[in-house]
Design a protein around this motif. Sequence first.
Motif, PDB file in Angstrom:
ATOM      1  N   GLY A  90       0.824  -1.207   0.000  1.00 33.41           N
ATOM      2  CA  GLY A  90       0.000   0.000   0.000  1.00 33.41           C
ATOM      3  C   GLY A  90       0.853   1.250   0.000  1.00 33.41           C
ATOM      4  O   GLY A  90       1.893   1.294  -0.655  1.00 33.41           O
ATOM      5  N   VAL A  91       0.414   2.249   0.745  1.00 30.13           N
ATOM      6  CA  VAL A  91       1.106   3.540   0.785  1.00 30.13           C
ATOM      7  C   VAL A  91       2.516   3.381   1.336  1.00 30.13           C
ATOM      8  O   VAL A  91       2.732   2.657   2.302  1.00 30.13           O
ATOM      9  CB  VAL A  91       0.354   4.523   1.692  1.00 30.13           C
ATOM     10  N   ILE A  92       3.467   4.057   0.727  1.00 27.50           N
ATOM     11  CA  ILE A  92       4.848   4.044   1.197  1.00 27.50           C
ATOM     12  C   ILE A  92       5.114   5.318   1.997  1.00 27.50           C
ATOM     13  O   ILE A  92       4.511   6.358   1.748  1.00 27.50           O
ATOM     14  CB  ILE A  92       5.816   3.948   0.004  1.00 27.50           C
ATOM     15  N   GLY A  93       6.012   5.194   2.969  1.00 25.38           N
ATOM     16  CA  GLY A  93       6.505   6.384   3.665  1.00 25.38           C
ATOM     17  C   GLY A  93       5.619   6.842   4.795  1.00 25.38           C
ATOM     18  O   GLY A  93       5.891   7.880   5.409  1.00 25.38           O
ATOM     19  N   VAL A  94       4.568   6.116   5.082  1.00 21.07           N
ATOM     20  CA  VAL A  94       3.660   6.470   6.169  1.00 21.07           C
ATOM     21  C   VAL A  94       3.744   5.350   7.208  1.00 21.07           C
ATOM     22  O   VAL A  94       3.652   4.178   6.850  1.00 21.07           O
ATOM     23  CB  VAL A  94       2.209   6.609   5.650  1.00 21.07           C
ATOM     24  N   PRO A  95       3.928   5.693   8.494  1.00 20.11           N
ATOM     25  CA  PRO A  95       4.037   4.640   9.507  1.00 20.11           C
ATOM     26  C   PRO A  95       2.803   3.727   9.502  1.00 20.11           C
ATOM     27  O   PRO A  95       1.686   4.187   9.270  1.00 20.11           O
ATOM     28  CB  PRO A  95       4.133   5.416  10.826  1.00 20.11           C
ATOM     29  N   LEU A  96       3.036   2.459   9.736  1.00 19.46           N
ATOM     30  CA  LEU A  96       1.941   1.490   9.860  1.00 19.46           C
ATOM     31  C   LEU A  96       1.064   1.935  11.040  1.00 19.46           C
ATOM     32  O   LEU A  96       1.581   2.221  12.126  1.00 19.46           O
ATOM     33  CB  LEU A  96       2.565   0.109  10.146  1.00 19.46           C
ATOM     34  N   PRO A  97      -0.256   2.021  10.867  1.00 17.87           N
ATOM     35  CA  PRO A  97      -1.114   2.480  11.971  1.00 17.87           C
ATOM     36  C   PRO A  97      -1.242   1.374  13.021  1.00 17.87           C
ATOM     37  O   PRO A  97      -2.159   0.543  12.964  1.00 17.87           O
ATOM     38  CB  PRO A  97      -2.452   2.775  11.281  1.00 17.87           C
TER      39      PRO A  97
END
Lengths: 393, 393
Positions: B106-113
């Motif tokens: 999925g999205v890169i560069g965003v911390p895993l929630p």
Amino acid sequence: MNIKGFQFSAVEAAIKKPGRLDLALIVSETPAAVAGVYTTNAVKAAPVLIDQERTKSDTCRAIVVNSGNANACTGPGGMDDARETTRLVADGIGVAEDEVLVCSTGVIGVPLPMDRMRKGIPPLVQGLGKGTLDGVARAIMTTDTFQKLEVRTGMAGGREYTIAGIAKGAGMIMPNMATMLAFIVTDAAVDPAWLKTIFPAGVDRSFNAITVDGDTSTNDTALIMANGAAGNPVLSAGSDGAAEFVRLLDEVLLSLAKLIVKDGEGATKFVGITVKGARTDADAKRAAMSVANSCLVKTAFFGQDANWGRIFAAVGYSGAEVDPDRTELFFDDVKMVENGVFAGRDAEARGTEVLRKKEFSVTVDLHLAAGEATVYTSDLSYDYVKINADYRT
Amino acid sequence: MNIKGFQFSAVEAAIKKPGRLDLALIVSETPAAVAGVYTTNAVKAAPVLIDQERTKSDTCRAIVVNSGNANACTGPGGMDDARETTRLVADGIGVAEDEVLVCSTGVIGVPLPMDRMRKGIPPLVQGLGKGTLDGVARAIMTTDTFQKLEVRTGMAGGREYTIAGIAKGAGMIMPNMATMLAFIVTDAAVDPAWLKTIFPAGVDRSFNAITVDGDTSTNDTALIMANGAAGNPVLSAGSDGAAEFVRLLDEVLLSLAKLIVKDGEGATKFVGITVKGARTDADAKRAAMSVANSCLVKTAFFGQDANWGRIFAAVGYSGAEVDPDRTELFFDDVKMVENGVFAGRDAEARGTEVLRKKEFSVTVDLHLAAGEATVYTSDLSYDYVKINADYRT
């Protein structure tokens, strides 16, 4: 504009659609020092094979060039046609056949229409002295939307000289493939051996540092002729004025290269990609080219999406040495990534502003060593797909 | 469908948009022989780094996977998050942490929630036994338009076994990059060392023989678990039934790979590119991949333009050894080029008919030696540009 000791001519030979110049000639009144740089494609068009041989000599006298037909993938017949073209020109201007170079750009796989070439060459030769370099620049256009001409003047040994260059576009010209052609003429006196060193180096920093779609044509050719009509002492390695000549030549080459990217098929953005801090310059260029050729990166540019992750990934698969945890990434001067981690939502907003501009830069700092390279590219737009998908339908 | 000794679960953890499964779990009731193949990108996502280490062991017990967030370019925090995810699953099912593998897409560069992961994992574990492999296939989808599942059954030592595989799409998934994920589960008993040999080889012939846009993700992962619940004598190099197992595994892998290309972003064509007569198999694959990744070739496919010149040029710049004068080129069985020269207008008309089909093949015969390779690709359409340019605007 006048470049001493050169004559130009351009005519309509009905190789392209009616009403467009498509056959041109550049002649030096005296033997001119010559150098050439050619496509690295293993499939080389007939004129490339001929010029590669002929530019091994110190000098040449003329370049004949047609647009509308690339004379590529045309077999032994294509070689005969290219040679006959140079022979007709050589006879017309009174020089030896192997002093004439030949270039072609356009449709691939279709024999050069020699009946039209034979009919076009006499008026072409007669037009010498009346034509201009601008006319030649127009005659070599295919999908180009504007002609590309750059001129610089310099001084050597108290004599003013001119370096003038023309080019036609990359982006894989319809209906089959791009053919990047560039011709540089200068009235400076230049040592042929030195010219054969500095010209490929300059091409490497300019035409070999741009990419529209990563496809390498069968016909790409850059030629330079230096005829010495300016009367300066011969420029050679380390001579007075040599450094300035190289600098001006580089300016002409890089300016033409940038014009080619700006006129790339469907281009709406002009982007400089710099990779620095790489292990070597070669690593830096490999990484920068990987970014510049990524379809994902280029569609993000078109969409004005500050999508640094795609750039990061393209650097990662380039083959260059990378330590993700050290890498920084900038859009213009906005830092998007620090130590391999996203700089945050504020950076994203400011990065998105950068991508709304028509021209911007991407800088990736690998923080490994001092290797650096810059390449130039365009975005990947609907119009690129349209131009390349719909030509014959 | 039932694969003995495996349990599945999939839940909504609110990582993707509401209403979509995004967290899934595959558990083997007993330790399963394991093998993994990972992205060659130097920038590797946290879960890739963890699985690379853990699949060095002979066996594992579980794979936990989320979609909606790639946990890539997330620094040391991303590694912590991935490890915590596996620890929570390991505690839930009662195995050691390092027996659990983890994948993200999925999205890169965003911390895993992690708040959502921590909330999602207990119901995920409770759902084991009630879920299906189909559910897992749905949960890993991102821009995929359909779920991808392939099943084969075979016999070994009088026992029937099943090989089931699921995958999610290439084509660089929004908004940042593609993540090809594939999970194969089989109840066959397979020697772990042998599995670590045949699985990479099979992946090389399938997932590494497809390309949508030439971009290599930070997260690409293919995993196989073989738990032996079928009760067959352990399959190993040269054992009874080993060849059939490899053949069936290859079928599952290649079928999944083809589904990924068919579901490529914006794809309207499915094209097999075969290069034969190459100096080596590696040369053949290099040339075929060069054709399959050429923007010009792919836009011509979209435009249904029998533009063999672009294919010829892409083979030429691939780096593979080529003798243009010997090369043949076919669209399906229509010979377009013989001995490097265009076969003529009749061939063009028939070749154009081939390109109107949704699926067709391109064959280039280099006539040098016996090297051969086939790769699969899609076309480059307006929709590819639209999907990749417009996602966040």
